[in-house]
Design a protein around this motif. Structure first.
Motif, mmCIF file in Angstrom:
data_model
loop_
_atom_site.group_PDB
_atom_site.id
_atom_site.type_symbol
_atom_site.label_atom_id
_atom_site.label_comp_id
_atom_site.label_asym_id
_atom_site.label_seq_id
_atom_site.Cartn_x
_atom_site.Cartn_y
_atom_site.Cartn_z
ATOM 1 N N ASP A 259 0.816 -1.210 0.000
ATOM 2 C CA ASP A 259 0.000 0.000 0.000
ATOM 3 C C ASP A 259 0.852 1.264 0.000
ATOM 4 O O ASP A 259 0.464 2.296 -0.561
ATOM 5 C CB ASP A 259 -0.965 0.007 1.188
ATOM 6 N N GLU A 260 2.059 1.186 0.589
ATOM 7 C CA GLU A 260 2.966 2.336 0.558
ATOM 8 C C GLU A 260 3.531 2.544 -0.844
ATOM 9 O O GLU A 260 3.669 3.689 -1.298
ATOM 10 C CB GLU A 260 4.104 2.119 1.559
ATOM 11 N N LEU A 262 1.997 1.646 -3.581
ATOM 12 C CA LEU A 262 0.878 2.158 -4.380
ATOM 13 C C LEU A 262 0.685 3.655 -4.151
ATOM 14 O O LEU A 262 0.366 4.398 -5.087
ATOM 15 C CB LEU A 262 -0.399 1.394 -4.050
ATOM 16 N N THR A 263 0.906 4.122 -2.926
ATOM 17 C CA THR A 263 0.805 5.558 -2.639
ATOM 18 C C THR A 263 1.822 6.339 -3.459
ATOM 19 O O THR A 263 1.511 7.405 -4.014
ATOM 20 C CB THR A 263 1.019 5.819 -1.139
ATOM 21 N N GLU A 264 3.055 5.820 -3.577
ATOM 22 C CA GLU A 264 4.069 6.492 -4.391
ATOM 23 C C GLU A 264 3.682 6.489 -5.869
ATOM 24 O O GLU A 264 3.919 7.464 -6.588
ATOM 25 C CB GLU A 264 5.432 5.813 -4.201
ATOM 26 N N GLU A 266 0.587 6.451 -6.982
ATOM 27 C CA GLU A 266 -0.533 7.391 -7.101
ATOM 28 C C GLU A 266 -0.045 8.831 -7.207
ATOM 29 O O GLU A 266 -0.655 9.655 -7.893
ATOM 30 C CB GLU A 266 -1.472 7.239 -5.900
ATOM 31 N N ARG A 267 1.051 9.155 -6.529
ATOM 32 C CA ARG A 267 1.605 10.514 -6.604
ATOM 33 C C ARG A 267 2.045 10.853 -8.026
ATOM 34 O O ARG A 267 2.085 12.027 -8.408
ATOM 35 C CB ARG A 267 2.803 10.645 -5.663
ATOM 36 N N GLN A 275 -9.726 5.178 -9.034
ATOM 37 C CA GLN A 275 -9.098 4.329 -8.023
ATOM 38 C C GLN A 275 -8.068 3.408 -8.668
ATOM 39 O O GLN A 275 -8.270 2.874 -9.767
ATOM 40 C CB GLN A 275 -10.175 3.495 -7.333
#
Length: 421
Positions: A259-260, A262-264, A266-267, A275
């Motif tokens: 999930d971390e 994926l956050t990068e 998404e940025r 989504q």
């Protein structure tokens, strides 16, 4: 190993390395010459298409025409997604808006005239599986072993295998990768360097359709490409990302939980696709530039990454390898139909002439683009954004770049023109 008895007087081609260009070369030559040419692919993992899982490639028009001519396109078309538009932006990661400086799409005259997309995104695993099946049906021999050595023996070349066995052929094709042992053993020089970047590849699910659009976001660390794949996955739609990042930052970015990571992602991703979900990967790949000083030695021809390694900024790696395969198939076919030795110096010189300049030009272009766009210096940013804006407003220049992206300009081997050998 699968084998057939060669007929008296037949020729023999050995291919060290079972990548996609190698399989395309093997299939093309067996289809063209049948029992008159024994073709053997030597690779410990050549029979395992699963090793390509998670990879996807931009297949240009010439490569698609080659697959059509080989009778493969109908088998893999369902796994291919046409790229109908390309959107290019340039910004810093923290910028709230990513201005678009250049677009290619169906509104462009060159693409309307061609009446076809300039590329298709295709996943490597189904393509490798189709190539391997077609090769077996055509009588290509697969040897699941490595190559330890090779030495010329007058009118032939002998290859020693890791199993202790040896094979003899008229010509050996070194397709054993960027660190080719065969290239080094033949004392062919190599000009190259490593980039202070790594390539990160992943398959991303998203809630909204991509509509065939590809995005290339130029960020200071390097380009972040979003490339459309066939629908599927947990959210209904998928894209492949090719994310270029500074080598010093990549470990920290990829060491976190999914999930971390994926956050990068998404940025860096466009918000237009809704989504996101991480479907496959990420995998990390070192990036480098490399070009062989020669594409041939005695009874040896270099193919694919053994001959050239380029930055993925233009997505042309597979297309260069397929062009090598098509050009070598041209040269070998010309020799066989004239009753000549396919491993003779004249035939290998013809192959080298056909491929060396194109490979050098593409390697230089991708290196220059990477140096220009992986840079946050303000004067360079202003100059490149001005240049992109000029291209966007001049139809003639856009036609040129669309032709380059489609790999449809210049002299092409017969298979890449959709013509039979």
């Amino acid at each position: 190993m699968t084998a057939e008895m060669p007929r008296p007087g037949s020729r023999s081609l050995l291919i060290a390395g079972g990548g996609l260009p190698s399989l395309a070369l093997a299939l093309a030559l067996r289809q063209a010459h049948g029992p008159a040419l024994t073709v053997t692919v030597i690779d410990p993992g050549a029979a395992d298409p699963g090793r390509h899982r998670g990879r996807a490639y931009a297949l240009a028009t010439g490569g698609r025409r080659m697959l059509e001519q080989l009778g493969l396109w109908t088998r893999v078309a369902r796994a291919a997604e046409p790229i109908t538009a390309m959107v290019i932006s340039d910004s810093r990661l923290a910028d709230p808006v990513r201005p678009v400086f250049l677009t290619f799409g169906q509104e462009d005259e060159a693409m309307r005239a061609a009446n076809e997309p300039f590329a298709h995104m295709i996943e490597a695993e189904p393509l490798a599986e189709a190539l391997a099946e077609a090769c077996r049906a055509a009588g290509v021999i697969f040897v699941t072993a490595g190559v330890e050595r090779a030495a010329s023996e007058g009118p032939a070349i002998r290859v020693g295998l890791t199993t202790g066995e040896s094979l003899r052929g008229d010509l050996l094709v070194a397709a054993d990768g960027a660190r080719s042992r065969l290239r080094e053993a033949a004392r062919i020089g190599w000009v190259g360097w490593s980039y202070p970047q790594v390539g990160i590849v992943a398959t991303i699910g998203h809630a909204r359709p991509h509509e065939g659009r590809a995005f290339e976001h130029f960020l200071p660390a390097g380009p972040f490409a979003i490339l459309p794949l066939r629908d599927g996955g947990t959210l209904g739609h998928r894209s492949s990302i090719v994310w270029t990042e500074r080598a010093g930052d990549a470990d920290a970015l990829l060491s976190g939980e999914p999930d971390e990571i994926l956050t990068e992602i998404e940025r860096r991703f466009t918000l237009d696709l809704g989504q996101l979900a991480l479907e496959h990967g990420p995998s990390r790949h070192p990036l480098a530039f490399g070009l062989a000083r020669a594409f041939r030695a005695e009874r040896l021809a270099l193919l694919g990454d053994a001959a050239h390694v380029i930055h993925p900024i233009a997505g042309q790696g597979l297309n260069l390898g397929l062009a090598d395969a098509a050009a070598l198939a041209d040269a070998v076919t010309g020799a066989l139909r004239l009753g000549l030795d396919p491993g003779s110096p004249d035939i290998l010189r013809a192959y080298e002439r056909a491929r060396r300049f194109d490979s050098f030009a593409m390697a230089a272009a991708t290196d220059g683009l990477n140096r220009l766009f992986s840079n946050d210096a303000l004067p360079l940013r202003l100059a490149r954004d001005l240049g992109l804006g000029i291209v966007d407003r001049l139809p003639g220049l856009k036609r040129f770049f669309i032709g380059e992206a489609a790999a449809s300009r210049g002299s092409r081997p017969r298979l890449m023109r959709g013509e039979a050998l």
